[in-house]
Design a protein around this motif. Structure first.
Motif, PDB file in Angstrom:
ATOM      1  N   TRP A   1      -6.407   4.763   4.232  1.00  0.00           N
ATOM      2  CA  TRP A   1      -5.146   5.490   4.119  1.00  0.00           C
ATOM      3  C   TRP A   1      -4.375   5.057   2.872  1.00  0.00           C
ATOM      4  O   TRP A   1      -4.267   3.867   2.581  1.00  0.00           O
ATOM      5  N   VAL A   2      -3.827   6.017   2.146  1.00  0.00           N
ATOM      6  CA  VAL A   2      -2.969   5.727   1.003  1.00  0.00           C
ATOM      7  C   VAL A   2      -1.548   5.572   1.533  1.00  0.00           C
ATOM      8  O   VAL A   2      -0.949   6.530   2.014  1.00  0.00           O
TER       9      VAL A   2
ATOM     10  N   SER B   1      -3.162   0.916  -0.522  1.00  0.00           N
ATOM     11  CA  SER B   1      -3.856   1.482   0.624  1.00  0.00           C
ATOM     12  C   SER B   1      -4.141   0.395   1.653  1.00  0.00           C
ATOM     13  O   SER B   1      -4.057  -0.808   1.368  1.00  0.00           O
ATOM     14  N   VAL B   2      -4.524   0.832   2.840  1.00  0.00           N
ATOM     15  CA  VAL B   2      -4.942  -0.113   3.866  1.00  0.00           C
ATOM     16  C   VAL B   2      -6.276  -0.765   3.506  1.00  0.00           C
ATOM     17  O   VAL B   2      -6.717  -1.678   4.201  1.00  0.00           O
TER      18      VAL B   2
ATOM     19  N   GLY C   1      -5.069  -8.477   3.536  1.00  0.00           N
ATOM     20  CA  GLY C   1      -5.191  -7.459   4.566  1.00  0.00           C
ATOM     21  C   GLY C   1      -4.672  -6.120   4.092  1.00  0.00           C
ATOM     22  O   GLY C   1      -4.459  -5.898   2.892  1.00  0.00           O
ATOM     23  N   PRO C   2      -4.427  -5.186   4.997  1.00  0.00           N
ATOM     24  CA  PRO C   2      -3.962  -3.845   4.611  1.00  0.00           C
ATOM     25  C   PRO C   2      -2.615  -3.890   3.905  1.00  0.00           C
ATOM     26  O   PRO C   2      -1.743  -4.681   4.249  1.00  0.00           O
TER      27      PRO C   2
ATOM     28  N   ALA D   1       1.981  -7.038   2.633  1.00  0.00           N
ATOM     29  CA  ALA D   1       0.790  -7.030   3.480  1.00  0.00           C
ATOM     30  C   ALA D   1       0.763  -8.274   4.352  1.00  0.00           C
ATOM     31  O   ALA D   1       1.018  -9.387   3.870  1.00  0.00           O
ATOM     32  N   ASN D   2       0.457  -8.099   5.647  1.00  0.00           N
ATOM     33  CA  ASN D   2       0.271  -9.218   6.578  1.00  0.00           C
ATOM     34  C   ASN D   2       1.454 -10.185   6.598  1.00  0.00           C
ATOM     35  O   ASN D   2       1.276 -11.395   6.711  1.00  0.00           O
TER      36      ASN D   2
END
Length: 224
Positions: free
Chosen positions: A51-52, A72-73, A102-103, A120-121
């Motif tokens: 996913w963007v 992105s993820v 991570g994502p 992220a994370n």
């Protein structure tokens, strides 16, 4: 309105005012560029593997040109110019930084400092621009600058992180907000503390005196 722009939901948008282009990022892993005046599809950019989730259009002062950043993820930041992929940056290296990215779920551009910020994370990753010429092909555009660890500790079941001096975090002090973490541009760094207390509630103002009210009425009467 552009109907059925993507096969899956759109998660983010960006706008290029110079060329009047709208960029959309979707769960279908693609980025699409549209002409804002007519809704015409200009191109579809396919490089992300998930996913963007973030898009931002930025002007690079030293290079004197503009680029599109996407995240992105899949854990990567991509740098684009007119549909051409210039750089693919994997965010997070446990061996180097001690934490895994991570994502990626959000992306923002700091135009004053020329920094790119991604989340992220529970961590905040900051990248700085290194490109210094208009010919961006074949040269790195961004490089890792700094890491704010555990900026959001909700993943560990703790309270959200707040700055130690939240009262100073105002636009007048040139302070940027990322969620609830305050990054100040003052010479003394603002160190986040996971257990800092929220700012006290302001005490109520005392009611105006009778002489103040009478004076205000007299002034209004003279204005009439």
């Amino acid at each position: 309105m552009i109907a059925e722009a993507h096969e899956q939901p759109i998660l983010c948008v960006a706008y290029n005012a110079q060329r009047r282009e709208i960029f959309t990022g979707s769960q279908d892993t693609t980025i699409k560029a549209w002409l804002s005046e007519t809704g015409e599809l200009l191109r579809t950019q396919r490089e992300h593997a998930g996913w963007v989730t973030g898009l931002t259009y930025a002007y690079l002062k030293e290079a004197r040109t503009s680029v599109l950043f996407s995240c992105s993820v899949d854990g990567r930041i991509l740098v684009w110019q007119k549909g051409e992929l210039l750089q693919k940056e994997k965010v997070g290296d446990k061996a180097t930084h001690g934490v895994q990215s991570g994502p990626l779920y959000c992306l923002e551009w700091d135009a004053r400092r020329q920094n790119l910020v991604a989340g992220a994370n529970g961590h905040i990753w900051v990248y700085t621009v290194v490109a210094d010429s208009m010919n961006l092909a074949g040269q790195p555009i961004i490089k890792f600058h700094s890491l704010l660890r555990d900026a959001h500790s909700a993943l560990q079941g703790e309270e959200p992180v707040r700055g130690q001096r939240p009262a100073t975090c105002t636009p007048s002090t040139r302070t940027e907000w990322f969620g609830r973490l305050c990054l100040s541009s003052h010479p003394s760094p603002l160190t986040p503390h996971p257990h800092s207390a929220p700012p006290p509630s302001p005490s109520p103002s005392p009611p105006p005196s009778r002489s103040t009210v009478a004076g205000a009425r007299h002034h209004l009467h003279r204005l009439r």
